[in-house]
Design an enzyme around this catalytic site. Structure first.
Site, mmCIF file in Angstrom:
data_model
loop_
_atom_site.group_PDB
_atom_site.id
_atom_site.type_symbol
_atom_site.label_atom_id
_atom_site.label_comp_id
_atom_site.label_asym_id
_atom_site.label_seq_id
_atom_site.Cartn_x
_atom_site.Cartn_y
_atom_site.Cartn_z
ATOM 1 C CD1 TRP A 102 -2.250 -2.201 1.718
ATOM 2 C CD2 TRP A 102 -2.975 -1.190 -0.151
ATOM 3 N NE1 TRP A 102 -3.264 -2.971 1.172
ATOM 4 C CE2 TRP A 102 -3.726 -2.370 0.029
ATOM 5 C CE3 TRP A 102 -3.242 -0.393 -1.256
ATOM 6 C CZ2 TRP A 102 -4.731 -2.771 -0.859
ATOM 7 C CZ3 TRP A 102 -4.239 -0.791 -2.141
ATOM 8 C CH2 TRP A 102 -4.967 -1.964 -1.940
ATOM 9 C CG ASP A 171 -3.710 3.957 3.666
ATOM 10 O OD1 ASP A 171 -4.812 3.779 4.228
ATOM 11 O OD2 ASP A 171 -3.327 3.302 2.682
ATOM 12 C CE LYS A 195 -9.016 -3.133 3.430
ATOM 13 N NZ LYS A 195 -8.085 -2.249 2.735
HETATM 14 C C1 LIG Z 1 -7.503 -1.813 1.564
HETATM 15 C C2 LIG Z 1 -6.444 -0.774 1.652
HETATM 16 C C3 LIG Z 1 -6.303 0.218 0.669
HETATM 17 C C4 LIG Z 1 -7.173 0.268 -0.557
HETATM 18 O O1 LIG Z 1 -8.414 0.741 -0.214
HETATM 19 P P1 LIG Z 1 -9.541 1.039 -1.294
HETATM 20 O O2 LIG Z 1 -10.620 1.585 -0.424
HETATM 21 O O3 LIG Z 1 -9.879 -0.258 -1.952
HETATM 22 O O4 LIG Z 1 -9.012 2.032 -2.259
HETATM 23 C C5 LIG Z 1 -5.330 1.167 0.830
HETATM 24 N N1 LIG Z 1 -4.509 1.155 1.894
HETATM 25 C C6 LIG Z 1 -4.601 0.216 2.860
HETATM 26 C C7 LIG Z 1 -3.671 0.252 4.025
HETATM 27 C C8 LIG Z 1 -5.574 -0.774 2.761
HETATM 28 O O5 LIG Z 1 -5.685 -1.704 3.730
#
Ligand SMILES: *Cc1c(COP(=O)(O)O)cnc(C)c1O
Length: 359
Positions: A102, A171, A195
């Site tokens: 990521w 993030d 999540k």
């Molecule tokens: C799942 C995830 C993403 C991607 O998220 P989307 O909502 O599908 O764009 C980005 N960063 C992390 C840390 C993730 O777990």
């Protein structure tokens, strides 16, 4: 009805009481004679749902008035572009730390809008570590420092906050709400909802207000945080049903005792699972001890020719979605807030039984 144990990395398990309440309110929300999905986003009903969700989230996380809370769309992946567009300015530079898949995607997107300095990377350890801050090469003039507090694929989590003169941009998609954080440590926190917040389709951005209004002239209105803040996240139609469900999850978290209580529970779950993995030579987790994720626990079998049988038998035993990410293979158990200790116990029992039969 049989609810099975769901270890999916995302979209992930939701708390059963939340699903039950949504079911009960589906056809007739609070006597309105229609569902919340069918109402105008400008109706008093939907506005009250959005306001309540924000207020509860502010309480849960301790978000001060100097931060805006934005409910957006496009997932965390859209924020990979929105972050530089809102913060980098013309010809700006930003620091990024690369601890996994990521981080890499955020770095690639950041590089499309300005100069990205990769201050540190753990790629040489196959993303099983976090480079110590003493090794980071930060720029003097960075607009921000971006990192990924929990790498969902590698299962690597920071249990410390970096020192930085530039605002921290994080993030938090897969760790948000799993334990208390000090919001004041950060300039921007963003997360896709699917999540630990609610269903897919909603993206949360928490931004310190002094960082609003610096967007690149070319920044699309839909990616401009100030536009969203000025319009209470209703510049266009927000994902109203996802927001309603997120609000129910926030209520549920409060009823559980808030984020302190979730941390206690999440630590207990993770410690048990790592202990089961470490206690056997049949299973292994590659992550350095001090950086093992509380939310995403990847593990491998000593003999990977057994992977398929493991997954098929786990599925038959009611333990779903344990396949590791396609980029790393093996297994991964995602044990977010809505995955109870009973699910973790069932997984450990299954793992020990599988080992007895195949070890
Ligand atoms: C799942 C995830 C993403 C991607 O998220 P989307 O909502 O599908 O764009 C980005 N960063 C992390 C840390 C993730 O777990």
């Amino acid at each position: 009805m049989t609810r099975r144990y769901n270890f999916c990395a995302g979209p992930a398990a939701l708390p059963l009481p939340v699903l039950e309440q949504a079911r009960d309110e589906m056809l007739d929300w609070h006597g309105a004679g229609l569902s919340i999905m069918e109402m105008s986003h400008r109706s008093p009903e939907v506005v009250s749902v959005a306001e309540r969700a924000e207020a509860t989230l502010r309480e849960l996380m301790g978000i001060g008035d100097d931060y805006a809370v934005l409910f957006l769309q496009g997932g965390a992946s859209t924020q990979f572009a929105a972050v530089p567009l809102n913060l980098m300015g013309e010809n700006g530079v930003a620091d990024y730390v690369n601890t996994g898949q990521w981080s890499k995607k955020a770095i690639a997107e950041g590089g499309r809008f300005g100069k990205v300095n990769v201050a540190a990377s753990s790629e040489d350890t196959n993303f099983s570590t976090i480079p110590p801050q003493s090794s980071w090469q930060l720029s003097a003039d960075a607009a921000y420092l971006h990192y990924t507090p929990n790498e969902t694929i590698g299962g690597v989590e920071y249990f410390w906050v970096p020192e930085s003169a530039a605002p921290l941009v994080v993030d938090m998609s897969s760790t948000i709400l799993s334990r208390p954080v000090n919001v004041d440590d950060y300039g921007v926190i963003y997360a896709g909802a699917q999540k630990n917040i609610g269903p897919a389709g909603l993206t949360l951005v928490i931004v310190r207000k002094d960082l609003l209004g610096k967007a690149h002239a070319q920044c699309p209105a839909m990616l401009n945080w100030k536009t969203a803040a000025d319009n209470d996240s209703m510049y266009n139609t927000p994902p109203t049903f996802a927001l309603y469900l997120a609000g129910l999850v926030f209520d549920w978290l409060q009823a559980q005792g808030g984020l302190q209580a979730m941390e206690v529970r999440n630590r207990r779950k993770a410690e048990k699972l790592y202990a089961a993995i470490d206690g056997s030579s049949f299973y292994a987790n590659p992550v350095e001890l001090q950086s093992r994720s509380l939310m995403n626990v990847p593990f491998t079998l000593a003999d990977d020719s057994l992977d398929k049988a493991f997954l098929a038998e786990a599925d038959a035993a009611g333990l779903l979605n344990l396949k590791g990410h396609r980029s790393v293979g093996g297994m991964r158990a995602s044990i977010y807030n809505a995955v109870g200790e009973d699910a973790v116990d069932a997984l450990i029992d299954f793992m020990q039984d599988f080992e007895r039969r195949n070890g």
